[in-house]
Write a protein that holds these residues in place. Structure first.
Motif, PDB file in Angstrom:
ATOM      1  N   ARG A   1      26.686 -28.129  -0.494  1.00  0.00           N
ATOM      2  CA  ARG A   1      27.392 -29.080  -1.192  1.00  0.00           C
ATOM      3  C   ARG A   1      26.638 -30.485  -1.116  1.00  0.00           C
ATOM      4  O   ARG A   1      26.761 -31.080  -2.360  1.00  0.00           O
ATOM      5  CB  ARG A   1      28.743 -29.196  -0.858  1.00  0.00           C
ATOM      6  CG  ARG A   1      29.720 -30.048  -1.886  1.00  0.00           C
ATOM      7  CD  ARG A   1      29.746 -29.340  -3.303  1.00  0.00           C
ATOM      8  NE  ARG A   1      30.657 -29.899  -4.185  1.00  0.00           N
ATOM      9  CZ  ARG A   1      30.964 -29.425  -5.364  1.00  0.00           C
ATOM     10  NH1 ARG A   1      30.541 -28.233  -5.993  1.00  0.00           N
ATOM     11  NH2 ARG A   1      31.888 -29.981  -6.208  1.00  0.00           N
ATOM     12  N   TYR A   2      26.236 -30.957  -0.201  1.00  0.00           N
ATOM     13  CA  TYR A   2      25.581 -32.011  -0.135  1.00  0.00           C
ATOM     14  C   TYR A   2      24.463 -32.043  -1.056  1.00  0.00           C
ATOM     15  O   TYR A   2      24.201 -32.963  -1.810  1.00  0.00           O
ATOM     16  CB  TYR A   2      25.363 -32.367   1.062  1.00  0.00           C
ATOM     17  CG  TYR A   2      26.307 -32.552   2.258  1.00  0.00           C
ATOM     18  CD1 TYR A   2      27.421 -33.477   2.145  1.00  0.00           C
ATOM     19  CD2 TYR A   2      26.121 -31.900   3.564  1.00  0.00           C
ATOM     20  CE1 TYR A   2      28.231 -33.454   3.057  1.00  0.00           C
ATOM     21  CE2 TYR A   2      27.314 -31.817   4.666  1.00  0.00           C
ATOM     22  CZ  TYR A   2      28.329 -32.751   4.168  1.00  0.00           C
ATOM     23  OH  TYR A   2      29.195 -33.028   5.340  1.00  0.00           O
TER      24      TYR A   2
ATOM     25  N   GLN B   1      30.301 -37.054  -1.044  1.00  0.00           N
ATOM     26  CA  GLN B   1      31.345 -35.928  -0.857  1.00  0.00           C
ATOM     27  C   GLN B   1      32.716 -36.769   0.030  1.00  0.00           C
ATOM     28  O   GLN B   1      32.712 -37.482   0.322  1.00  0.00           O
ATOM     29  CB  GLN B   1      30.994 -35.256   0.542  1.00  0.00           C
ATOM     30  CG  GLN B   1      29.677 -34.259  -0.024  1.00  0.00           C
ATOM     31  CD  GLN B   1      30.092 -33.420  -1.203  1.00  0.00           C
ATOM     32  OE1 GLN B   1      31.110 -32.452  -1.265  1.00  0.00           O
ATOM     33  NE2 GLN B   1      29.317 -33.592  -2.436  1.00  0.00           N
TER      34      GLN B   1
ATOM     35  N   GLY C   1      26.469 -36.726   3.078  1.00  0.00           N
ATOM     36  CA  GLY C   1      28.032 -37.093   2.689  1.00  0.00           C
ATOM     37  C   GLY C   1      28.189 -38.399   2.144  1.00  0.00           C
ATOM     38  O   GLY C   1      29.271 -38.580   1.477  1.00  0.00           O
TER      39      GLY C   1
END
Length: 959
Positions: free
Chosen positions: A192-193, A209, A476
C-alpha cells in the motif's frame, strides 16, 4: 482502528473456516433434465426495499444529529463522525489523526476509562477508526444505556484535554507503532505504501498512509494533541447518528442536555485534492517474503460524488469483482495463468483507487501471465460489459445493501450510511440516489467511464518472492524523508495545565428487559432431515444452512485437506447424474447466483461442514433450487479438480508465508498429535503432499461418506413461515435418501500426546514482530454442562479489550496491538488458546509477563467487583446486541443444536449469569486457565529472539 478486531483469534485460531466443496453422491435425488432459469425480482423493485427513514436537528453549537427509528430490538447504535482524517495532516504530523483516535478512548476529565462503563452497560462494537476523510466512533448500547453513551461521547468531545497526559500519549504511541509493525509484517504488507507513493506527488493529501511514519509518531507531543483537538473536534465538525430503539422526540432533549454546552470550534479547513494523471506509465518492482508473484494495475480516480463513480464501481465489479468476472473466467478458469484475481473501486471523498490485482499461478512465467492480464483489461475497455453482466453486478450490490439494513450501528450499519451521506454528499439519503443511478446504468455508460479513467497511464507494481529491500518503519510518511531531516522525537516538555470545567455526573443505566430470543420451530422432512426455523422479518432475506457432522476432523478418516478441497469443488459445475453430462458449468452456477442476488457459501469448522444460502425472500425458490443442484449434483470434473487443487496449493503456500498463518497452523498438531481428529491444521488446507495426491475419485468418495442426509440438519432464519418453507425444502431435499452404509464416526476420544510444555521457535528472519500462539488441551469436552463460569473467567483473563492480558501487554506496556485468549468449544476436547503478536525486542518479556498474569489469577489477584459486574451483568445487558442479524441468530441456533442445548438456552442465560459469583470464576481460573502445560509457538526472527526465549525458563525447540 483503535481496538484489535477479534477475528485473528476467534476466526483463525478457533477454527479457520476452510473453503471446501462437495461431490456427486450416488444417493443424491435423481434428476431428469436441465433446470430452467426461473424469474427473479426486478432490480428497480429491490432498490425500493432499501430505505432508512430519518429525522434531523441541529444544536446551536453546530452539532448535526440524525435519528432513525428501528424497534426490532431494544438497542441503539451511537455513531459519531468527525470531519477530520489523515488527509488533514500537515508535513511532520503523519499518523496523528489515527493516534488521536486511540487517545480518545483513554479517558476524559470525568471518565477515567471510556470502555469500562460502556462494557459494564452491555455495549458492543465499541470502537473507532480513521481513514483519509474522517474519524468515527461507534458503539451499540441497550436502550437504557443511551444517556450514558451520550454522556461519554460528549465528555470526550468537550472535556478531554485535561485528562490527556504524557504517560497516556507514550503508551498509545507504542500501541499504534505495534499496529503498524503488525500490518507491515504481513505478506505484501508494504504494497500500500508503494501504491500511494507511485500515484501521488509529495504533499498530496492522499499520498501518506493513515498509520503514518514511525518518525512522525515518535515526534508527536502533548502540544500537538491539544492543537489537533481544538482545531478539529468541535461539535460543528461532527455528525451524531442515533439508530434503533429511539425517536427524535426522545433523543433531542438528551442530546441538548449532554452536548448543548460544548462551544463550537473552528471549521475544519477544506483540503484541496483530486485524482492525478501520471505523465507516463510507471513501474515499481518489489520483493517480499511471499509464495506467489502479485501483479497490480492501479489508477487514481474521481471522488465518490463524481458522475462516473457508479459506472466505475460496476465496471470494476464486472471486470474482477464478481465471482464470474471477466478476469476470473479468462485468467483463472480459462488460461489458468492466475490463482486469484480482483478488481476494486475504493472510493473516498475526493479521490478513488481503481485497483486490479492478479496472483500468478506458480510455475507460469510472469511475462505470460502479465501479458494475459493486460490483454483482458484492454479487451474490456474496448468492448465494455454486456447487459447481463451489468444486471448481475448491480443486483449483487443492491442485495448487499438490503442485508446491511439489519445492522443499526457499527462500522457498516445504517448509522454509518446516514452519516457518510451527509458528511460527504450533503444528504443523509444519498444512498437512494446512488442505488437509483446504479440500477439505471447502461453498458455504454460503463464503457465510457472506464475508458476515460483506465486508458490513462497506469501504475504497474509487481511483488515477487524474495527478501524485502524496503523497511516498513521508514515508509508511510510525507514522502520527502530522503531529502529532509526527520522531526526530532517528542522531548516530553511540560505543558501548562488545562482549565477544567465543573465535574459532571455520569448517568445511571436503566435496567434491561427480559431477553426475547426469536421463537424457534422444528419440523422433519420425509427423509428424516431435521429442520429448525426462526422467523425474522426485519429485512426481506432468508438464510438457509445445511450442516453436516463432518468438518476438518473428518480428515482423520481420509487424507488431510480432503474436506476442504471437496467443499471448494461444490460450485464448480453440476451434472445430470453420476455419469451424465454437465447441466450447469461453474460459470453458469456463479452467473445464476449473481442474477438472483444470492450467495452460496461452503465451509468447515472442526466439527461441521456446511453449505449456506443467503437469498432475497422474493427469490428464495430459484435460489434454493440452485443450492440444491450444487449440493446434490456436483460435476467433479477432473480438469476442474486439478485447477482448484492448484489454487489451494497456492493458498497453502501463501499461508506459510504469513507469520500469523504459520503460528496458527502449528498449534493444533502440537496439542493433539497426529492420531487425534483435532490434530490437523485449523485452516483445513492439509499439506502439499496430501493435496497433490487427492483425485476426483477420492473427493467423490468423501462426499458420499460425509455429505448425506442422516448426518445433516437444516437451519433457517429469515422472512418466511414454516408453512411456506417446508414445501420448498421437501421439493428440494425430500427425495434425497441416506446410503445403506453405516454413518462414519470420528474418534473424538482418541488418546492425546503426553503434555510437554515448551517453546517452539519458527524462524522468520527480518520480522518486525513476533507472533506468539500458545495453547493446552483441557480435561473436558464441549458438551460438558455448567461451564459458563469458565467462559466468563476467560473474559477476565484474555477474552476482551478490558481483559487482564490485553490491559497489561497492550495498554500498560505497549508491546502489542492486542492480546487475546479463547476457550474453544468443539464437540470434543476443549482447549485454551492464546494469541499475541508482540514487538520483536519484547518477545521473551511478553511471554514472562503473560505467564505471570495467568499465575496471579486468581491467587494473587482475585476477581474484582468491576470485573465480575462486567462479565455477568454487562453480558446480560449486551445479549440483545448479539442477535441483531439473521446470521447471528443462525449461529446461535446451530451452536445449541451442536452442543445439545435447549432452544431457550439464551433466554435462560441471564439468570444463569446472575447466579455466578466471583468464587465460581476463580475456581474455573484455578482449574483451567493456569499457564502450566502451555505449549508456545513463536514465529519471529531467531537471531533476535532466541536468547530472549531461553531466558523464559521453558525448553526451546527451533524449527
Amino acid at each position: 482502528m483503535r481496538h484489535q478486531i477479534s477475528a485473528p483469534l476467534l476466526a483463525l485460531a478457533l477454527a479457520l473456516s476452510a473453503q471446501a466443496g462437495l461431490a456427486q453422491a450416488p444417493s443424491a435425488a435423481p434428476r431428469t433434465g436441465p433446470i430452467a432459469t426461473q424469474p427473479t425480482t426486478p432490480l428497480a423493485e429491490l432498490v425500493k426495499k432499501v430505505d432508512i427513514p430519518y429525522e434531523s436537528f441541529k444544536l446551536a453549537n453546530g452539532l448535526t444529529v440524525l435519528v432513525h427509528t428501528d424497534r426490532k430490538a431494544p438497542i441503539i447504535g451511537v455513531t459519531t463522525y468527525y470531519r477530520v482524517g489523515s488527509k488533514n495532516e500537515p508535513r511532520g504530523k503523519t499518523g496523528f489523526a489515527h493516534l488521536y483516535e486511540h487517545l480518545f478512548f483513554g479517558g476524559s476529565e470525568n471518565v477515567p476509562n471510556f470502555d469500562v462503563p460502556l462494557e459494564a452497560a452491555g455495549s458492543t462494537s465499541t470502537n473507532g477508526s480513521t481513514w483519509y476523510d474522517r474519524t468515527n466512533y461507534v458503539e451499540t448500547v441497550p436502550t437504557g444505556a443511551l444517556p450514558l453513551a451520550l454522556f461519554l461521547e460528549s465528555d470526550r468531545m468537550g472535556h478531554l484535554l485535561g485528562a490527556v497526559t504524557q504517560d497516556k500519549l507514550d503508551k498509545q504511541r507504542g500501541v499504534v507503532e505495534n499496529e503498524k509493525r503488525q500490518g507491515d509484517n504481513q505478506p505484501y504488507g508494504l504494497l500500500r505504501y508503494a501504491e500511494t507513493d507511485g500515484l501521488f506527488p509529495v504533499g498530496h493529501p492522499y499520498r501518506h498512509q493513515t498509520i503514518g511514519s514511525m518518525a512522525d509518531l515518535d515526534a508527536a507531543s502533548l502540544s500537538d494533541v491539544r492543537h489537533w483537538f481544538t482545531e478539529h473536534y468541535g461539535p460543528n465538525n461532527a455528525v451524531l447518528v442515533l439508530t434503533g430503539d429511539i425517536d427524535a422526540a426522545t433523543a433531542r432533549p438528551l442530546v441538548e442536555k449532554y452536548f448543548g454546552d460544548i462551544p463550537s470550534g473552528p471549521a475544519v479547513k477544506p483540503v484541496v485534492a483530486g485524482p492525478v494523471t501520471l505523465k507516463s506509465p510507471k513501474r515499481i518492482e518489489m520483493q517480499d517474503k511471499v509464495a506467489t508473484t502479485r501483479i497490480m494495475r492501479i489508477w487514481s480516480g474521481p471522488g465518490l460524488n463524481d458522475k462516473d463513480a457508479a459506472a466505475l464501481d460496476m465496471g470494476m465489479s464486472v471486470l474482477g469483482g464478481l465471482a464470474s468476472s471477466r478476469l476470473d473466467n479468462a485468467l483463472v478458469r480459462g488460461k489458468q495463468v492466475a490463482v486469484s484475481v480482483s478488481a476494486d473501486f475504493e472510493t473516498h471523498e475526493q479521490v478513488s483507487f481503481l485497483e486490479i490485482s492478479m496472483d500468478v499461478k506458480p510455475g507460469v512465467p510472469r511475462a505470460k501471465a502479465e501479458a494475459a492480464l493486460d490483454a483482458e483489461i484492454a479487451r474490456f475497455l474496448a468492448t465494455g460489459p454486456n447487459a447481463d453482466e451489468v444486471k448481475r453486478a448491480a443486483t449483487r450490490s443492491v442485495s448487499a445493501e438490503i442485508g446491511a439494513l439489519e445492522v443499526v450501528g457499527g462500522f457498516g450499519g445504517k448509522g454509518s450510511t446516514l452519516a457518510e451521506g451527509l458528511m460527504y454528499s450533503g444528504d443523509p439519503a444519498q444512498y437512494k440516489k446512488d442505488l437509483a443511478e446504479l440500477a439505471a446504468l447502461t453498458p455504454a455508460a460503463i464503457k465510457a467511464a472506464t475508458g476515460r479513467w483506465m486508458k490513462r497511464p497506469v501504475l504497474a507494481i509487481a511483488v515477487t518472492p524474495g527478501e524485502r529491500k524496503e523497511k516498513g518503519e521508514l515508509l508511510g510518511g510525507w514522502g520527502d524523508e530522503a531529502t529532509r531531516p526527520a522531526p526530532k522525537p517528542d522531548a516530553k516538555a511540560p505543558v501548562p495545565p488545562v482549565p477544567q470545567s465543573p465535574p459532571r455526573k455520569m448517568p445511571e443505566v436503566a435496567p434491561v428487559g427480559q431477553l426475547t430470543f426469536p421463537s424457534v420451530q422444528h419440523a422433519t422432512l420425509s427423509n428424516g432431515m431435521p429442520v429448525t426455523l426462526a422467523r425474522r422479518t426485519a429485512v426481506p432475506k432468508v438464510l438457509v444452512s445445511i450442516g453436516f457432522d463432518a468438518g476438518i476432523a473428518a480428515d482423520s478418516l481420509n487424507t488431510p485437506g480432503t474436506q476442504g478441497l471437496m467443499l471448494s469443488m461444490l460450485k464448480e459445475g453440476t451434472v445430470k447424474d453420476a455419469t451424465g453430462g454437465t447441466t450447469r458449468s461453474a460459470v453458469q452456477v456463479l452467473e445464476e447466483e449473481e442474477r438472483l442476488g444470492a450467495s452460496i457459501e461452503t465451509g468447515s469448522s472442526l466439527d461441521t461442514s456446511s453449505i449456506t444460502l443467503s437469498s432475497l425472500s422474493a427469490n428464495l425458490a430459484p435460489s434454493l433450487s440452485l443450492m440444491t443442484d450444487v449440493l446434490l449434483h456436483p460435476a467433479f470434473a477432473p480438469a476442474e479438480v486439478a485447477r482448484v487443487k492448484d489454487q489451494r496449493l497456492a493458498a497453502l503456500a501463501q499461508t506459510m508465508a504469513n507469520p500469523r498463518g504459520v503460528a496458527l497452523r502449528a498449534i493444533n498438531p502440537l496439542l493433539f498429535g497426529p492420531n487425534h481428529p483435532y490434530g490437523h491444521a485449523s485452516d483445513g488446507l492439509g499439506n502439499a503432499a496430501s493435496l497433490k495426491a487427492l483425485t476426483s475419485q477420492d473427493l467423490r468418495a468423501a462426499h458420499d461418506q460425509w455429505l448425506r442426509p442422516d448426518l445433516a440438519r437444516v437451519t433457517v432464519v429469515g422472512d418466511i413461515t414454516m408453512e411456506e418453507l417446508l414445501p420448498k425444502l421437501e421439493a428440494a431435499l425430500g427425495s434425497w435418501k441416506a446410503p445403506a452404509t453405516a454413518k462414519p464416526v470420528k474418534a473424538l476420544n482418541a488418546a492425546l500426546p503426553t503434555v510437554r510444555p515448551r517453546i517452539v521457535l519458527i524462524d522468520r528472519p527480518g520480522s518486525p514482530q513476533s507472533v506468539i500462539v500458545a495453547g493446552k488441551v483441557l480435561p473436558l469436552d464441549g458438551r460438558a454442562p455448567g461451564q459458563e463460569a469458565l467462559d466468563l473467567a476467560n473474559e477476565v483473563l484474555g477474552g476482551g479489550f478490558l481483559s487482564r492480558l490485553n490491559l497489561d501487554i497492550r495498554e500498560e506496556k505497549a508491546w502489542s496491538y492486542g492480546v487475546s485468549t479463547a476457550v474453544r468449544q468443539p464437540l470434543g476436547a476443549r482447549s485454551l488458546i492464546l494469541f499475541a503478536p508482540v514487538q520483536t525486542d519484547r518477545t521473551g518479556d511478553s511471554i514472562k509477563a503473560m505467564i505471570a498474569d495467568m499465575k496471579a489469577f486468581p491467587g494473587a489477584k482475585p476477581v474484582t467487583a468491576e470485573e465480575l459486574q462486567r462479565v455477568t451483568d454487562g453480558n446480560i445487558r449486551g445479549l440483545p446486541n448479539k442477535f441483531e442479524t439473521n446470521g447471528q441468530v443462525l449461529g446461535a441456533i446451530a451452536a445449541n443444536e451442536r452442543l445439545g442445548r435447549p432452544d431457550d438456552y439464551y433466554s435462560k442465560l441471564p439468570a444463569l449469569y446472575r447466579s455466578i459469583d466471583a468464587k465460581a470464576l476463580e475456581a474455573k481460573a484455578a482449574e483451567y486457565l493456569q499457564p502450566d502445560g502451555l505449549t508456545f509457538v513463536v514465529v519471529g526472527d531467531k537471531a533476535k529472539v532466541e536468547a530472549q526465549l531461553k531466558d523464559v525458563g521453558l525448553p526451546v525447540e527451533v524449527k
